[in-house]
Design an enzyme around this catalytic site. Structure first.
Site, PDB file in Angstrom:
ATOM      1  N   ARG A 139       0.813  -1.228   0.000  1.00  0.00           N
ATOM      2  CA  ARG A 139       0.000   0.000   0.000  1.00  0.00           C
ATOM      3  C   ARG A 139       0.840   1.269   0.000  1.00  0.00           C
ATOM      4  NH1 ARG A 139      -2.599  -3.424   3.254  1.00  0.00           N
ATOM      5  NH2 ARG A 139      -4.478  -4.313   2.366  1.00  0.00           N
ATOM      6  N   LYS A 161       2.837  11.377 -11.095  1.00  0.00           N
ATOM      7  CA  LYS A 161       2.111  10.410 -11.934  1.00  0.00           C
ATOM      8  C   LYS A 161       3.014   9.219 -12.187  1.00  0.00           C
ATOM      9  CE  LYS A 161      -0.901  13.180 -14.879  1.00  0.00           C
ATOM     10  NZ  LYS A 161      -1.155  13.427 -16.308  1.00  0.00           N
ATOM     11  N   GLU A 203      10.245  19.347 -24.618  1.00  0.00           N
ATOM     12  CA  GLU A 203       9.386  19.621 -23.448  1.00  0.00           C
ATOM     13  C   GLU A 203       9.772  20.949 -22.794  1.00  0.00           C
ATOM     14  OE1 GLU A 203       6.779  17.762 -22.733  1.00  0.00           O
ATOM     15  OE2 GLU A 203       7.222  15.812 -23.668  1.00  0.00           O
ATOM     16  N   LYS A 245       7.145  23.297 -13.664  1.00  0.00           N
ATOM     17  CA  LYS A 245       6.245  22.145 -13.520  1.00  0.00           C
ATOM     18  C   LYS A 245       5.787  22.015 -12.066  1.00  0.00           C
ATOM     19  CE  LYS A 245       4.864  17.536 -14.444  1.00  0.00           C
ATOM     20  NZ  LYS A 245       5.028  16.250 -15.088  1.00  0.00           N
ATOM     21  N   GLU A 255      -4.881  16.671 -11.156  1.00  0.00           N
ATOM     22  CA  GLU A 255      -5.521  16.976 -12.437  1.00  0.00           C
ATOM     23  C   GLU A 255      -7.018  17.163 -12.270  1.00  0.00           C
ATOM     24  OE1 GLU A 255      -4.557  14.008 -15.449  1.00  0.00           O
ATOM     25  OE2 GLU A 255      -3.214  15.472 -16.324  1.00  0.00           O
ATOM     26  N   ARG A 260      -3.600  21.799 -14.577  1.00  0.00           N
ATOM     27  CA  ARG A 260      -2.532  20.921 -15.047  1.00  0.00           C
ATOM     28  C   ARG A 260      -2.627  20.693 -16.560  1.00  0.00           C
ATOM     29  NH1 ARG A 260       0.172  16.236 -11.213  1.00  0.00           N
ATOM     30  NH2 ARG A 260       1.475  15.377 -12.816  1.00  0.00           N
ATOM     31  N   ASN A 264      -0.361  20.219 -21.406  1.00  0.00           N
ATOM     32  CA  ASN A 264      -0.738  19.433 -22.581  1.00  0.00           C
ATOM     33  C   ASN A 264      -0.535  20.172 -23.899  1.00  0.00           C
ATOM     34  OD1 ASN A 264      -3.015  17.197 -23.607  1.00  0.00           O
ATOM     35  ND2 ASN A 264      -1.862  16.772 -21.742  1.00  0.00           N
ATOM     36  N   HIS A 267       0.561  18.469 -27.103  1.00  0.00           N
ATOM     37  CA  HIS A 267       0.357  17.047 -26.885  1.00  0.00           C
ATOM     38  C   HIS A 267      -0.936  16.517 -27.507  1.00  0.00           C
ATOM     39  CE1 HIS A 267       3.737  17.492 -24.225  1.00  0.00           C
ATOM     40  NE2 HIS A 267       3.733  16.212 -23.906  1.00  0.00           N
ATOM     41  N   HIS A 271       0.081  13.528 -29.409  1.00  0.00           N
ATOM     42  CA  HIS A 271      -0.389  12.163 -29.125  1.00  0.00           C
ATOM     43  C   HIS A 271      -1.028  11.537 -30.360  1.00  0.00           C
ATOM     44  CE1 HIS A 271      -0.582  13.082 -24.531  1.00  0.00           C
ATOM     45  NE2 HIS A 271       0.544  12.464 -24.838  1.00  0.00           N
ATOM     46  N   HIS A 285       8.403  10.522 -28.701  1.00  0.00           N
ATOM     47  CA  HIS A 285       7.398  11.390 -28.084  1.00  0.00           C
ATOM     48  C   HIS A 285       7.752  12.883 -28.253  1.00  0.00           C
ATOM     49  CE1 HIS A 285       4.449  12.847 -25.227  1.00  0.00           C
ATOM     50  NE2 HIS A 285       5.418  13.474 -24.574  1.00  0.00           N
TER      51      HIS A 285
HETATM   52  N1  LIG Z   1       4.907  10.238 -15.238  1.00  0.00           N
HETATM   53  C1  LIG Z   1       4.865  11.318 -15.983  1.00  0.00           C
HETATM   54  O1  LIG Z   1       4.398  12.375 -15.578  1.00  0.00           O
HETATM   55  C2  LIG Z   1       5.452  11.242 -17.367  1.00  0.00           C
HETATM   56  C3  LIG Z   1       5.655  12.404 -18.102  1.00  0.00           C
HETATM   57  C4  LIG Z   1       6.241  12.301 -19.347  1.00  0.00           C
HETATM   58  C5  LIG Z   1       6.621  11.067 -19.832  1.00  0.00           C
HETATM   59  N2  LIG Z   1       6.421   9.955 -19.093  1.00  0.00           N
HETATM   60  C6  LIG Z   1       6.824   8.632 -19.580  1.00  0.00           C
HETATM   61  O2  LIG Z   1       8.233   8.629 -19.725  1.00  0.00           O
HETATM   62  C7  LIG Z   1       8.606   7.628 -20.666  1.00  0.00           C
HETATM   63  C8  LIG Z   1       9.682   8.162 -21.560  1.00  0.00           C
HETATM   64  O3  LIG Z   1      10.784   8.525 -20.769  1.00  0.00           O
HETATM   65  P1  LIG Z   1      12.233   8.727 -21.393  1.00  0.00           P
HETATM   66  O4  LIG Z   1      12.131   9.549 -22.602  1.00  0.00           O
HETATM   67  O5  LIG Z   1      13.107   9.153 -20.280  1.00  0.00           O
HETATM   68  O6  LIG Z   1      12.578   7.259 -21.937  1.00  0.00           O
HETATM   69  P2  LIG Z   1      13.412   6.022 -21.364  1.00  0.00           P
HETATM   70  O7  LIG Z   1      13.248   5.870 -19.922  1.00  0.00           O
HETATM   71  O8  LIG Z   1      13.037   4.878 -22.226  1.00  0.00           O
HETATM   72  O9  LIG Z   1      14.908   6.442 -21.690  1.00  0.00           O
HETATM   73  C9  LIG Z   1      15.312   6.606 -23.018  1.00  0.00           C
HETATM   74  C10 LIG Z   1      16.574   5.796 -23.318  1.00  0.00           C
HETATM   75  O10 LIG Z   1      17.691   6.460 -22.760  1.00  0.00           O
HETATM   76  C11 LIG Z   1      18.459   5.538 -21.964  1.00  0.00           C
HETATM   77  N3  LIG Z   1      19.074   6.356 -20.924  1.00  0.00           N
HETATM   78  C12 LIG Z   1      18.460   6.909 -19.856  1.00  0.00           C
HETATM   79  N4  LIG Z   1      19.300   7.706 -19.205  1.00  0.00           N
HETATM   80  C13 LIG Z   1      20.494   7.642 -19.854  1.00  0.00           C
HETATM   81  C14 LIG Z   1      21.752   8.246 -19.647  1.00  0.00           C
HETATM   82  N5  LIG Z   1      21.945   9.130 -18.674  1.00  0.00           N
HETATM   83  N6  LIG Z   1      22.744   7.934 -20.499  1.00  0.00           N
HETATM   84  C15 LIG Z   1      22.536   7.063 -21.522  1.00  0.00           C
HETATM   85  N7  LIG Z   1      21.360   6.475 -21.781  1.00  0.00           N
HETATM   86  C16 LIG Z   1      20.350   6.767 -20.940  1.00  0.00           C
HETATM   87  C17 LIG Z   1      17.476   4.508 -21.522  1.00  0.00           C
HETATM   88  O11 LIG Z   1      18.118   3.304 -21.213  1.00  0.00           O
HETATM   89  C18 LIG Z   1      16.567   4.401 -22.734  1.00  0.00           C
HETATM   90  O12 LIG Z   1      17.161   3.536 -23.678  1.00  0.00           O
HETATM   91  C19 LIG Z   1       7.334   7.229 -21.393  1.00  0.00           C
HETATM   92  O13 LIG Z   1       6.938   5.952 -20.994  1.00  0.00           O
HETATM   93  C20 LIG Z   1       6.313   8.271 -20.937  1.00  0.00           C
HETATM   94  O14 LIG Z   1       4.996   7.750 -20.878  1.00  0.00           O
HETATM   95  C21 LIG Z   1       5.843  10.014 -17.873  1.00  0.00           C
HETATM   96 ZN   LIG Z   2       5.381  15.070 -23.191  1.00  0.00          ZN
END
Ligand SMILES: NC(=O)c1ccc[n+]([C@@H]2O[C@H](COP(=O)([O-])OP(=O)(O)OC[C@H]3O[C@@H](n4cnc5c(N)ncnc54)[C@H](O)[C@@H]3O)[C@@H](O)[C@H]2O)c1
Ligand SMILES: [Zn+2]
Length: 384
Positions: A139, A161, A203, A245, A255, A260, A264, A267, A271, A285
């Site tokens: 939990r 999130k 972003e 942020k 949200e 919030r 978007n 997006h 999206h 993305h």
């Molecule tokens: N929770 C939220 O509010 C929120 C907001 C935006 C995006 N997201 C989510 O985030 C995800 C995308 O995140 P991302 O773009 O960080 O992708 P990711 O976590 O897949 O990282 C991208 C790539 O970079 C590599 N990597 C990470 N850090 C590194 C470093 N310092 N040096 C070398 N390689 C490195 C990873 O291994 C991966 O291959 C999506 O699933 C999306 O839905 C969540």
């Molecule tokens: Zn985004």
């Protein structure tokens, strides 16, 4: 060796103000040796936190190869928090029930309980998955975010999130679960692939357009330095993005008020681009969001909210940062169809977050489907 003291000189700090769930974002360069002491301090503010003695550190295979988590694990151990390490495969498919189940198994095997802290070292994938596991196991376990991509540092590691994907719907299984600390080390960006860096910058451009004209101007001035990974330039935009942020999240944690939704911008179309091109398709993305921001600026232009000069400024900056500003190969009818499924829509009407100027946006349903279709078809802005 005694644990490193927590001094005000360790990086820069800001607070995400969420009453009892408030937490610190600390932006450092290296300085791993101080990490454990900061984690301990953050835990001491939580219920039962002082007695936490184990950390469950989750990272992905790319980062594990680079050894990014090792100095952090050492620092935790020096602060008498015993670290265990779990490695997930790198990439979006890891945001799955299967990987969550593997982490639950691992936690049970290790006898984890509410005195265990989950430490997510990685990009948004690790943060979302490990965050989800920490929100649900027993939990709710305390969570520390150590984002290592620019996108995670400015976006996913702030705001609470967390979640995983259903095979047919992205991010649909999730929770709001705030971390107790977000630890951002700018030096980790040195190893980030160029494309990932550019996606994070998309972003940051978004924050400039929605909330901060000065940030936008500084991106225009410093585009080359940012692409060259100048540490001071990166630190400055990361810190400012976190502040922006954090401010929005503090106003609308779950949200509910609509505030919030400003996050978007870009997006709604972005999206749709991802959905139509396919999530494993040609656009990451951040790239989809870049093209989405330009399309949404054109939409604002059609409403007479901004002039072509504003759209041009946004498009020029994105191009300077090596990001796409259009997606000519995608069928406008399919994009429109995807936008009809956007969760912001109300009463059968599309809703967009559109700019009034650089630094100011509004949520609106004034852009009708005909306007959207015209923008996607590349028609000129309507002259009022
Ligand atoms: N929770 C939220 O509010 C929120 C907001 C935006 C995006 N997201 C989510 O985030 C995800 C995308 O995140 P991302 O773009 O960080 O992708 P990711 O976590 O897949 O990282 C991208 C790539 O970079 C590599 N990597 C990470 N850090 C590194 C470093 N310092 N040096 C070398 N390689 C490195 C990873 O291994 C991966 O291959 C999506 O699933 C999306 O839905 C969540
Ligand atoms: Zn985004």
């Amino acid at each position: 060796m005694a644990p490193c003291a927590v001094t005000p000189e360790t990086g820069q700090s800001l607070t995400v103000a969420l009453g009892p769930r408030s937490y610190e974002i600390r932006v450092v360069s290296g300085q791993h040796e101080a990490f454990g002491a900061f984690v301990r301090r953050a835990l001491e503010k939580t219920w039962g936190g002082g007695s936490r003695r184990t950390a469950f550190l989750v990272t992905d295979a790319h980062l594990a190869k680079l050894g990014a988590h090792l100095p952090l694990a050492e620092s935790l151990a020096a602060a008498q928090i015993e670290p265990a390490i779990a490695v997930i495969p790198a990439g979006e498919p890891s945001k799955s029930l299967e990987q969550a189940a593997r982490l639950y198994d691992n936690l049970v095997d290790r006898g984890a309980d509410r005195h265990t802290v989950v430490v997510a070292v990685g990009g948004g994938v690790v943060g979302d998955l490990a965050g989800f596991v920490s929100a649900t196991f027993a939990r709710g376990l305390a969570l520390v975010m150590v984002p290592t991509t620019l996108l995670a540092q400015v976006d996913s590691a702030i705001g609470g999130k967390v979640g995983i994907n259903h095979p047919r719907a992205k991010n649909i299984i999730g929770a709001f679960h705030q971390p107790v600390l977000t630890w951002i080390d700018i030096q980790t960006l040195e190893t980030l692939p160029d494309r990932e860096l550019r996606c994070g910058l998309a972003e940051v451009v978004k924050y400039g357009v929605i909330l901060d004209a000065l940030l936008f101007a500084s991106l225009e001035q410093n585009a080359a330095r940012l692409l060259a990974r100048d540490e001071a330039a990166l630190r400055s935009i990361v810190f400012r993005s976190c502040e922006l942020k954090a401010g929005v999240v503090a106003e609308d944690e779950r949200e509910e008020s609509g505030r919030r939704a400003v996050l978007n911008f870009g997006h709604t179309v972005g999206h749709a681009i991802e959905a139509v091109a396919g999530y494993d398709g040609p656009f990451e993305h951040g790239e989809a969001v870049a093209a989405g921001m330009v399309a949404e600026c054109r939409l604002a232009q059609r409403l007479g909210w901004i002039g072509a000069d504003v759209t041009d400024r946004v498009a020029r900056l994105l191009e300077q940062l090596g990001l796409p500003i259009e997606t000519p190969a995608l069928d406008p009818a399919l994009l429109l169809q995807a936008m009809r499924r956007d969760k912001k829509n109300r009463g059968g009407k599309l809703r967009f977050v559109l700019p009034r100027a650089i630094g100011s946006v509004e949520l609106t349903d004034l852009a009708g489907e005909a306007d959207v279709a015209a923008v996607l078809a590349g028609e000129e802005a309507r002259t009022l």
